[in-house]
Design a protein around this motif. Sequence first.
Motif, PDB file in Angstrom:
ATOM      1  N   TRP A 294       0.823  -1.215   0.000  1.00 29.50           N
ATOM      2  CA  TRP A 294       0.000   0.000   0.000  1.00 29.50           C
ATOM      3  C   TRP A 294       0.850   1.255   0.000  1.00 29.50           C
ATOM      4  N   ILE A 309      -7.312   0.108   4.362  1.00 27.15           N
ATOM      5  CA  ILE A 309      -6.705   0.151   3.028  1.00 27.15           C
ATOM      6  C   ILE A 309      -7.792   0.622   2.071  1.00 27.15           C
ATOM      7  N   ASN A 311      -7.660   1.287  -1.195  1.00 28.06           N
ATOM      8  CA  ASN A 311      -7.594   0.794  -2.567  1.00 28.06           C
ATOM      9  C   ASN A 311      -8.635  -0.299  -2.764  1.00 28.06           C
ATOM     10  N   TYR A 314      -7.563  -3.874  -3.602  1.00 28.60           N
ATOM     11  CA  TYR A 314      -6.492  -4.433  -2.784  1.00 28.60           C
ATOM     12  C   TYR A 314      -6.723  -5.907  -2.441  1.00 28.60           C
TER      13      TYR A 314
END
Length: 369
Positions: A294, A309, A311, A314
């Motif tokens: 990350w 996280i 994203n 991910y």
Amino acid sequence: MAITHKLVLGTWKIGYNIHSITGLLLTAFVIAAFYLTADNRQVLEEQTTTHDSIPRCDLFSGKWVYDNISYPLYKEKQCSFMEDDFACEKYGRKDLNYQQWRWQPHDCDLPRFNATALLEKLKGKKLVFVGDSLNRNQWTSMLCLIESSIPLSSSKSLIWKGNSIIFKATDYNATIEFYWSPLLVESNCDDIVNHRVKARIIRVKSIEKHASHWTDADVLIFDSFVWWLEPKMTLLWGSFESSGAIYKEVGMKLRRYEMALNTWSDWLDININRTRTKLFFMSLSPFHNLGEDWGMDAGRNCYNETKPILNEGYWGSATDREMMQTVETTIHDLEMRGLKEVLGASNRRAKSKPQELFRLCALVSSRSA
């Protein structure tokens, strides 16, 4: 004979946890998927939104939103079911912002959780989480959610019996249970307390000892992943007590995982009441030990990380997606055998997106230390 301990909870004691951002939300999604697909939206309080199409909404596609107005849904210190392993605040964590992140689907709003409506829907029913600590965390979060919303005078009990921890809401005749079975099939890791066994031995064809406790469930939520990641594990044909049992050390994790899932799915095919029981399989918690995944420097891990996280794609570089594809294949085979109508929505959506099957868990994984 299993030893039974019963604790009658007359008043709520004082205990959100290190993983509660994951467990709480996975619990909410299980509830949403089960009830919304059955068009029982009253389990979650109705809200007027600009996207009033919750039954058609993809609950698994969305993002994390920081919300310090309506969250947290419960407080760690006020949850009598909070276990020490998960109790961040109890053991000195000062940053509590991790409690105030909520999941926001892209195309709709998730109505606020309604514990009373859930218990009404579970009246006279039994919901069982089966698996390892991921499902145990979800079970704990569900109890904390319920506890924060029902009257202090409500009658309830907590029973430890063998591999089970059983919560009963007496006023509703509702049972919410956790059953420890980290590999689903029998193994030498099955003790609910003393299970940290490095040299794991699995009876890969044997499940009845555990599964006999699940036959009367109305909702079954399974998980099993991280316990299969050892480079080598020993498979056992025969009993632990038999002198003629066959032991074979096996490295191929996909193969041994597939064998266990086949045993699990065969049992479901034969034993599940298809007009009564809803089935779900929850996924892995994606690998989150490598900070470079990350954008951190090489060598960093999740220590001192305090935010999710963000994203949406991910997975974590070390996450084994092939194992989740193995689950997807097993679920598809169950559907072909006629269990399609009892499989949860989070399972059914996988056919067109095999690698997206358990994307939710990647999205709800937290980087908090």
